[in-house]
Design a protein around this motif. Structure first.
Motif, PDB file in Angstrom:
ATOM      1  N   UNK A 162      33.216  57.718 -13.889  1.00 13.97           N
ATOM      2  CA  UNK A 162      33.263  59.172 -14.014  1.00 13.97           C
ATOM      3  C   UNK A 162      33.907  59.798 -12.786  1.00 13.97           C
ATOM      4  N   UNK A 163      34.689  60.834 -13.017  1.00 15.16           N
ATOM      5  CA  UNK A 163      35.226  61.619 -11.915  1.00 15.16           C
ATOM      6  C   UNK A 163      34.129  62.529 -11.379  1.00 15.16           C
ATOM      7  N   UNK A 164      34.164  62.783 -10.091  1.00 18.23           N
ATOM      8  CA  UNK A 164      33.223  63.715  -9.477  1.00 18.23           C
ATOM      9  C   UNK A 164      33.807  65.115  -9.622  1.00 18.23           C
ATOM     10  N   UNK A 165      33.309  65.865 -10.584  1.00 13.61           N
ATOM     11  CA  UNK A 165      33.881  67.180 -10.893  1.00 13.61           C
ATOM     12  C   UNK A 165      33.726  68.180  -9.753  1.00 13.61           C
ATOM     13  N   UNK A 166      32.816  67.898  -8.821  1.00 12.15           N
ATOM     14  CA  UNK A 166      32.591  68.818  -7.706  1.00 12.15           C
ATOM     15  C   UNK A 166      33.498  68.526  -6.513  1.00 12.15           C
ATOM     16  N   UNK A 167      34.279  67.450  -6.614  1.00 15.09           N
ATOM     17  CA  UNK A 167      35.131  67.043  -5.492  1.00 15.09           C
ATOM     18  C   UNK A 167      36.429  66.486  -6.071  1.00 15.09           C
ATOM     19  N   UNK A 168      37.535  67.135  -5.794  1.00 15.56           N
ATOM     20  CA  UNK A 168      38.820  66.716  -6.358  1.00 15.56           C
ATOM     21  C   UNK A 168      39.548  65.687  -5.495  1.00 15.56           C
ATOM     22  N   UNK A 169      38.920  65.242  -4.408  1.00 15.26           N
ATOM     23  CA  UNK A 169      39.564  64.253  -3.560  1.00 15.26           C
ATOM     24  C   UNK A 169      40.821  64.814  -2.916  1.00 15.26           C
ATOM     25  N   UNK A 170      41.841  63.955  -2.748  1.00 14.95           N
ATOM     26  CA  UNK A 170      43.113  64.406  -2.185  1.00 14.95           C
ATOM     27  C   UNK A 170      44.238  63.535  -2.728  1.00 14.95           C
ATOM     28  N   UNK A 171      45.404  63.621  -2.136  1.00 16.50           N
ATOM     29  CA  UNK A 171      46.560  62.881  -2.649  1.00 16.50           C
ATOM     30  C   UNK A 171      46.362  61.371  -2.609  1.00 16.50           C
ATOM     31  N   UNK A 181      24.611  57.032 -10.023  1.00 21.44           N
ATOM     32  CA  UNK A 181      24.505  58.369  -9.456  1.00 21.44           C
ATOM     33  C   UNK A 181      25.157  58.532  -8.101  1.00 21.44           C
ATOM     34  N   UNK A 182      25.481  57.432  -7.441  1.00 21.33           N
ATOM     35  CA  UNK A 182      26.119  57.526  -6.134  1.00 21.33           C
ATOM     36  C   UNK A 182      27.546  58.055  -6.272  1.00 21.33           C
ATOM     37  N   UNK A 183      28.000  58.743  -5.232  1.00 25.23           N
ATOM     38  CA  UNK A 183      29.347  59.295  -5.222  1.00 25.23           C
ATOM     39  C   UNK A 183      30.172  58.620  -4.141  1.00 25.23           C
ATOM     40  N   UNK A 184      31.451  58.451  -4.424  1.00 26.66           N
ATOM     41  CA  UNK A 184      32.308  57.789  -3.457  1.00 26.66           C
ATOM     42  C   UNK A 184      33.768  58.079  -3.730  1.00 26.66           C
ATOM     43  N   UNK A 185      34.630  57.313  -3.074  1.00 25.03           N
ATOM     44  CA  UNK A 185      36.070  57.537  -3.172  1.00 25.03           C
ATOM     45  C   UNK A 185      36.792  56.206  -3.384  1.00 25.03           C
ATOM     46  N   UNK A 186      37.835  56.267  -4.215  1.00 25.90           N
ATOM     47  CA  UNK A 186      38.664  55.099  -4.484  1.00 25.90           C
ATOM     48  C   UNK A 186      40.114  55.478  -4.199  1.00 25.90           C
ATOM     49  N   UNK A 187      40.861  54.560  -3.604  1.00 26.11           N
ATOM     50  CA  UNK A 187      42.277  54.818  -3.340  1.00 26.11           C
ATOM     51  C   UNK A 187      42.987  55.149  -4.648  1.00 26.11           C
ATOM     52  N   UNK A 188      43.728  56.243  -4.664  1.00 30.52           N
ATOM     53  CA  UNK A 188      44.363  56.725  -5.892  1.00 30.52           C
ATOM     54  C   UNK A 188      45.295  55.683  -6.511  1.00 30.52           C
ATOM     55  N   UNK A 189      45.905  54.850  -5.683  1.00 32.30           N
ATOM     56  CA  UNK A 189      46.843  53.847  -6.191  1.00 32.30           C
ATOM     57  C   UNK A 189      46.163  52.801  -7.067  1.00 32.30           C
ATOM     58  N   UNK A 190      44.829  52.732  -7.020  1.00 32.77           N
ATOM     59  CA  UNK A 190      44.088  51.775  -7.841  1.00 32.77           C
ATOM     60  C   UNK A 190      43.418  52.444  -9.036  1.00 32.77           C
TER      61      UNK A 190
END
Length: 217
Positions: A162-171, A181-190
């Motif tokens: 699931x995408x975190x709708x409260x955080x759009x990340x960055x480029x 339920x945990x939230x995190x970040x994945x490199x967009x290239x993956x």
């Protein structure tokens, strides 16, 4: 036109899906091109043309009625205009090259849909393509912060999350929410969205043509 019917059915599936992913779902890479040797050869030749940025070779396989989106800007002339194909930095080469490199599958009518994230995205259950995203790598790090040295929370391998709708990340980073339920970040290239650019190919008059290259719904 068959491609319009396929797109309509696909969009209906997206609209009927529920938005929240509450369990782990895997979407492994799929490439059915070899099921039809003539298409496999056609695609390989197209990939070479794209790598060489051979405008003439690519346009030779673009349908004169190609669907470029869901509005009125369809047809080969709008295709050339939209992609600024005469410019050396046209985004077409990277976009189409990526689409072709990510496999795909045949539809019941014999047309081919690439990439596999689009052709094999689950249409039932809670997998809204606008609310979830596919991980397109093995053991991809999920980090606590959008930084290359951020703390690793866990790894994902070809999962839909699931995408975190409260955080759009960055480029460079996509903000996600894990089933626990945990939230995190994945490199967009993956990552890859099912409603990112995808291509459709049909056999018309005995030869394969690209009949759609579009994004969204």
């Amino acid at each position: 036109m068959r491609i319009r019917a396929l797109l309509a059915a696909s969009c209906l599936g997206l609209m009927l899906a529920f938005p929240v992913l509450s369990h782990a779902v895997t979407l492994l890479p799929v490439d059915e091109a070899a099921k039809q040797p003539d298409f496999f050869t056609f695609r390989a030749q197209l990939q070479v043309a794209v790598a060489k940025r051979d405008k003439a070779a690519v346009l030779a396989v673009v349908s004169k009625n190609i669907q470029n989106g869901f509005g009125d800007d369809n047809g080969i002339n709008d295709f050339k205009k939209n992609w600024a194909i005469d410019k050396p930095n046209s985004p077409l080469w990277e976009t189409l090259g990526t689409v072709l490199a990510l496999g795909g599958g045949f539809n019941q009518d014999g047309s081919f849909n690439a990439p596999y994230i689009s052709s094999h995205w689950p249409v039932k259950g809670d997998l809204d393509a606008f609310e979830n995203i596919a991980i397109i790598g093995n053991k991809v790090n999920v980090r606590a912060t959008p930084k290359p040295d951020g703390k690793i929370l866990q790894t994902l391998s070809y999962d839909i999350v699931a995408l975190n709708s409260a955080d759009h990340g960055n480029d460079q980073w996509v903000a996600i929410k894990l089933p626990n339920g945990k939230k995190g970040y994945v490199a967009r290239s993956f990552t890859r969205s099912a409603v990112d650019y995808r291509a459709f190919f049909e056999k018309v008059g005995g030869r394969w043509q690209m009949t759609a290259l579009l994004a969204g719904d």
